[in-house]
Scaffold this motif. Structure first.
Motif, PDB file in Angstrom:
ATOM      1  N   GLU A  43       0.816  -1.208   0.000  1.00  0.00           N
ATOM      2  CA  GLU A  43       0.000   0.000   0.000  1.00  0.00           C
ATOM      3  C   GLU A  43       0.852   1.260   0.000  1.00  0.00           C
ATOM      4  OE1 GLU A  43      -2.681  -0.321   3.271  1.00  0.00           O
ATOM      5  OE2 GLU A  43      -4.022  -1.724   2.226  1.00  0.00           O
ATOM      6  N   ARG A  44       1.978   1.224   0.704  1.00  0.00           N
ATOM      7  CA  ARG A  44       2.873   2.386   0.701  1.00  0.00           C
ATOM      8  C   ARG A  44       3.429   2.629  -0.700  1.00  0.00           C
ATOM      9  NH1 ARG A  44       4.659   0.350   5.759  1.00  0.00           N
ATOM     10  NH2 ARG A  44       6.424  -0.699   4.737  1.00  0.00           N
ATOM     11  N   ASP A  45       3.791   1.547  -1.390  1.00  0.00           N
ATOM     12  CA  ASP A  45       4.328   1.690  -2.747  1.00  0.00           C
ATOM     13  C   ASP A  45       3.234   2.164  -3.708  1.00  0.00           C
ATOM     14  OD1 ASP A  45       6.528   1.642  -4.410  1.00  0.00           O
ATOM     15  OD2 ASP A  45       6.230  -0.444  -5.033  1.00  0.00           O
ATOM     16  N   LEU A  46       2.014   1.670  -3.500  1.00  0.00           N
ATOM     17  CA  LEU A  46       0.890   2.117  -4.329  1.00  0.00           C
ATOM     18  C   LEU A  46       0.663   3.611  -4.135  1.00  0.00           C
ATOM     19  CD1 LEU A  46      -1.569   1.556  -6.167  1.00  0.00           C
ATOM     20  CD2 LEU A  46      -2.866   1.001  -4.087  1.00  0.00           C
ATOM     21  N   GLU A  47       0.643   4.059  -2.895  1.00  0.00           N
ATOM     22  CA  GLU A  47       0.418   5.481  -2.621  1.00  0.00           C
ATOM     23  C   GLU A  47       1.536   6.341  -3.191  1.00  0.00           C
ATOM     24  OE1 GLU A  47      -0.847   8.340   1.127  1.00  0.00           O
ATOM     25  OE2 GLU A  47       0.034   6.365   1.518  1.00  0.00           O
ATOM     26  N   ARG A  48       2.765   5.860  -3.084  1.00  0.00           N
ATOM     27  CA  ARG A  48       3.904   6.613  -3.610  1.00  0.00           C
ATOM     28  C   ARG A  48       3.820   6.762  -5.123  1.00  0.00           C
ATOM     29  NH1 ARG A  48       8.671   5.314  -5.854  1.00  0.00           N
ATOM     30  NH2 ARG A  48       8.315   3.077  -5.564  1.00  0.00           N
ATOM     31  N   ASN A  49       3.457   5.697  -5.816  1.00  0.00           N
ATOM     32  CA  ASN A  49       3.376   5.762  -7.278  1.00  0.00           C
ATOM     33  C   ASN A  49       2.158   6.536  -7.754  1.00  0.00           C
ATOM     34  OD1 ASN A  49       5.557   4.004  -8.789  1.00  0.00           O
ATOM     35  ND2 ASN A  49       5.077   2.903  -6.884  1.00  0.00           N
ATOM     36  N   VAL A  50       1.045   6.449  -7.034  1.00  0.00           N
ATOM     37  CA  VAL A  50      -0.118   7.264  -7.362  1.00  0.00           C
ATOM     38  C   VAL A  50       0.252   8.743  -7.264  1.00  0.00           C
ATOM     39  CG1 VAL A  50      -2.359   8.034  -6.471  1.00  0.00           C
ATOM     40  CG2 VAL A  50      -1.928   5.608  -6.825  1.00  0.00           C
ATOM     41  N   SER A  51       0.960   9.111  -6.213  1.00  0.00           N
ATOM     42  CA  SER A  51       1.375  10.508  -6.046  1.00  0.00           C
ATOM     43  C   SER A  51       2.299  10.947  -7.175  1.00  0.00           C
ATOM     44  CB  SER A  51       2.078  10.689  -4.695  1.00  0.00           C
ATOM     45  OG  SER A  51       1.197  10.431  -3.623  1.00  0.00           O
ATOM     46  N   ALA A  52       3.222  10.071  -7.571  1.00  0.00           N
ATOM     47  CA  ALA A  52       4.158  10.410  -8.643  1.00  0.00           C
ATOM     48  C   ALA A  52       3.431  10.599  -9.972  1.00  0.00           C
ATOM     49  CB  ALA A  52       5.222   9.315  -8.776  1.00  0.00           C
ATOM     50  N   LEU A  53       2.447   9.762 -10.248  1.00  0.00           N
ATOM     51  CA  LEU A  53       1.674   9.888 -11.482  1.00  0.00           C
ATOM     52  C   LEU A  53       0.828  11.159 -11.473  1.00  0.00           C
ATOM     53  CD1 LEU A  53       0.655   6.154 -11.816  1.00  0.00           C
ATOM     54  CD2 LEU A  53       1.841   7.445 -13.603  1.00  0.00           C
ATOM     55  N   LYS A  54       0.262  11.498 -10.331  1.00  0.00           N
ATOM     56  CA  LYS A  54      -0.500  12.745 -10.223  1.00  0.00           C
ATOM     57  C   LYS A  54       0.384  13.947 -10.488  1.00  0.00           C
ATOM     58  CE  LYS A  54      -3.944  11.357  -6.749  1.00  0.00           C
ATOM     59  NZ  LYS A  54      -4.335  11.563  -5.331  1.00  0.00           N
ATOM     60  N   ARG A  55       1.589  13.929  -9.923  1.00  0.00           N
ATOM     61  CA  ARG A  55       2.509  15.068 -10.087  1.00  0.00           C
ATOM     62  C   ARG A  55       2.980  15.230 -11.520  1.00  0.00           C
ATOM     63  NH1 ARG A  55       4.763  12.957  -5.309  1.00  0.00           N
ATOM     64  NH2 ARG A  55       6.513  12.110  -6.517  1.00  0.00           N
ATOM     65  N   ALA A  56       2.905  14.153 -12.302  1.00  0.00           N
ATOM     66  CA  ALA A  56       3.354  14.223 -13.694  1.00  0.00           C
ATOM     67  C   ALA A  56       2.550  15.241 -14.480  1.00  0.00           C
ATOM     68  CB  ALA A  56       3.274  12.851 -14.356  1.00  0.00           C
ATOM     69  N   ASN A  57       1.281  15.411 -14.120  1.00  0.00           N
ATOM     70  CA  ASN A  57       0.456  16.461 -14.729  1.00  0.00           C
ATOM     71  C   ASN A  57      -0.683  16.808 -13.775  1.00  0.00           C
ATOM     72  OD1 ASN A  57      -1.191  18.158 -16.271  1.00  0.00           O
ATOM     73  ND2 ASN A  57      -0.550  17.179 -18.169  1.00  0.00           N
ATOM     74  N   PRO A  58      -0.453  17.755 -12.863  1.00  0.00           N
ATOM     75  CA  PRO A  58      -1.463  18.114 -11.862  1.00  0.00           C
ATOM     76  C   PRO A  58      -2.643  18.896 -12.426  1.00  0.00           C
ATOM     77  CG  PRO A  58       0.453  19.540 -11.660  1.00  0.00           C
ATOM     78  CD  PRO A  58       0.810  18.488 -12.670  1.00  0.00           C
ATOM     79  N   SER A  59      -2.669  19.111 -13.732  1.00  0.00           N
ATOM     80  CA  SER A  59      -3.783  19.844 -14.338  1.00  0.00           C
ATOM     81  C   SER A  59      -4.910  18.919 -14.796  1.00  0.00           C
ATOM     82  CB  SER A  59      -3.278  20.657 -15.542  1.00  0.00           C
ATOM     83  OG  SER A  59      -2.814  19.806 -16.558  1.00  0.00           O
ATOM     84  N   HIS A  60      -4.684  17.618 -14.827  1.00  0.00           N
ATOM     85  CA  HIS A  60      -5.675  16.684 -15.355  1.00  0.00           C
ATOM     86  C   HIS A  60      -6.574  16.158 -14.247  1.00  0.00           C
ATOM     87  CE1 HIS A  60      -4.807  16.616 -19.509  1.00  0.00           C
ATOM     88  NE2 HIS A  60      -3.698  15.926 -19.468  1.00  0.00           N
ATOM     89  N   ALA A  61      -7.816  16.608 -14.212  1.00  0.00           N
ATOM     90  CA  ALA A  61      -8.764  16.159 -13.199  1.00  0.00           C
ATOM     91  C   ALA A  61      -9.112  14.685 -13.365  1.00  0.00           C
ATOM     92  CB  ALA A  61     -10.031  17.001 -13.260  1.00  0.00           C
ATOM     93  N   SER A  62      -9.278  14.232 -14.605  1.00  0.00           N
ATOM     94  CA  SER A  62      -9.626  12.829 -14.830  1.00  0.00           C
ATOM     95  C   SER A  62      -8.498  11.902 -14.394  1.00  0.00           C
ATOM     96  CB  SER A  62      -9.965  12.593 -16.311  1.00  0.00           C
ATOM     97  OG  SER A  62      -8.964  13.104 -17.147  1.00  0.00           O
ATOM     98  N   LEU A  63      -7.260  12.348 -14.567  1.00  0.00           N
ATOM     99  CA  LEU A  63      -6.099  11.591 -14.081  1.00  0.00           C
ATOM    100  C   LEU A  63      -6.165  11.483 -12.559  1.00  0.00           C
ATOM    101  CD1 LEU A  63      -3.167  10.403 -14.428  1.00  0.00           C
ATOM    102  CD2 LEU A  63      -2.365  12.750 -14.212  1.00  0.00           C
ATOM    103  N   TYR A  64      -6.387  12.617 -11.903  1.00  0.00           N
ATOM    104  CA  TYR A  64      -6.479  12.653 -10.443  1.00  0.00           C
ATOM    105  C   TYR A  64      -7.586  11.725  -9.950  1.00  0.00           C
ATOM    106  CZ  TYR A  64      -7.522  14.487  -5.783  1.00  0.00           C
ATOM    107  OH  TYR A  64      -7.780  14.601  -4.436  1.00  0.00           O
TER     108      TYR A  64
END
Length: 282
Positions: A43-64
């Protein structure tokens, strides 16, 4: 796969926000193939990678929204690592289906607004608008389209090229600044959206002046997209500032080059938003 997806999103090699959300969610499946001792570690690794993917483009609501749904549906739901893996994969499949189904339903709903012989103007590249046009033509409509280049990345050129392959569509490509000249020839403006947050439409830069001009000359504006892009809370839009080299290849001393990816349009300038859930009028 996750690292490659992050880089692809950062470089905007994937332009459609729906495609971005799908690719990001699917990339998380890589985690189910890694070795973990405990569920907590997974779960920690999942949360870390989810955060990294979100940061890749914080403008995309559907991504978030897509990534957050995967995280929420997995975290704290099981004490068994194999069950956590299975839950992650099934949630990814459900999220991807929701995004893709929402996009297709929105396109189907939008196709109904195109009357035979209609002329529309569009900006940038929206895969949902493209699908709506294809469905309208399949249903017998002949259409004329005015397409802006969507500088500086010229995504409108891609849209115009794809329109040229559709029998029944007469595409016209123009520079962004020419939209005011051709708007009076149009029955409506039809554009996609990155997201709508707090009564504001965020979309490719150039959308605001186009919509404002359409209002001035009395041309209605229709926005098309999945309802997942209509955000009430939990998401704060962050504009992306692109590389100055997209505007001017060689830097010039004494000039600050501005290259925002998106602009903000008040929704009261929009006539309607067509989503998979129906039509919202403003």
């Amino acid at each position: 796969m996750i690292d490659e997806t992050i880089e692809e999103i950062r470089e905007m090699q994937t332009h459609s926000s729906s495609v971005v959300a799908v690719k990001a969610a699917q990339s998380l499946a890589e985690l189910t193939e890694r070795d973990y001792v405990t569920v907590e570690e997974f779960e920690r690794d999942l949360e870390r990678n989810v955060s990294a993917l979100k940061r890749a483009n914080p403008s995309h609501a559907s991504l978030y929204n897509a990534l957050q749904e995967v995280l929420n549906d997995v975290q704290g739901q099981t004490d068994d690592i194999d069950e956590a893996r299975e839950r992650t994969l099934s949630t990814i499949d459900r999220v991807v289906e929701k995004v893709e189904t929402g996009k297709h339903r929105a396109a189907k709903n939008a196709a109904e607004m195109f009357e035979d012989g209609a002329t529309f103007l569009t900006h940038d590249y929206s895969s949902t608008v493209m699908e709506a046009v294809e469905l309208a033509v399949e249903d017998g409509a002949d259409l004329r389209a005015y397409v802006t280049e969507a500088r500086p990345r010229f995504l409108g050129r891609k849209f115009a090229r794809e329109l040229s392959d559709i029998d029944g569509v007469e595409p016209h490509l123009m520079v962004d600044g020419a939209s005011g000249i051709f708007l009076p020839k149009c029955d409506r403006v039809v554009i996609g959206m990155d997201c709508i947050v707090d009564e504001t439409l965020y979309n490719r830069v150039g959308t605001f002046p186009l919509v404002a001009a359409a209002n001035e000359v009395g041309v209605p504006v229709t926005v098309v997209g999945s309802s997942a892009k209509l955000v009430d809370d939990g998401f704060r839009f962050e504009n992306e500032i692109r590389s100055p080299s997209e505007v001017m290849l060689e830097p010039v001393e004494g000039i600050d080059i501005e290259n925002p990816a998106y602009d903000a349009t008040p929704v009261d300038l929009i006539d309607e938003v067509i989503t998979d859930e129906g039509v919202v009028e403003y």
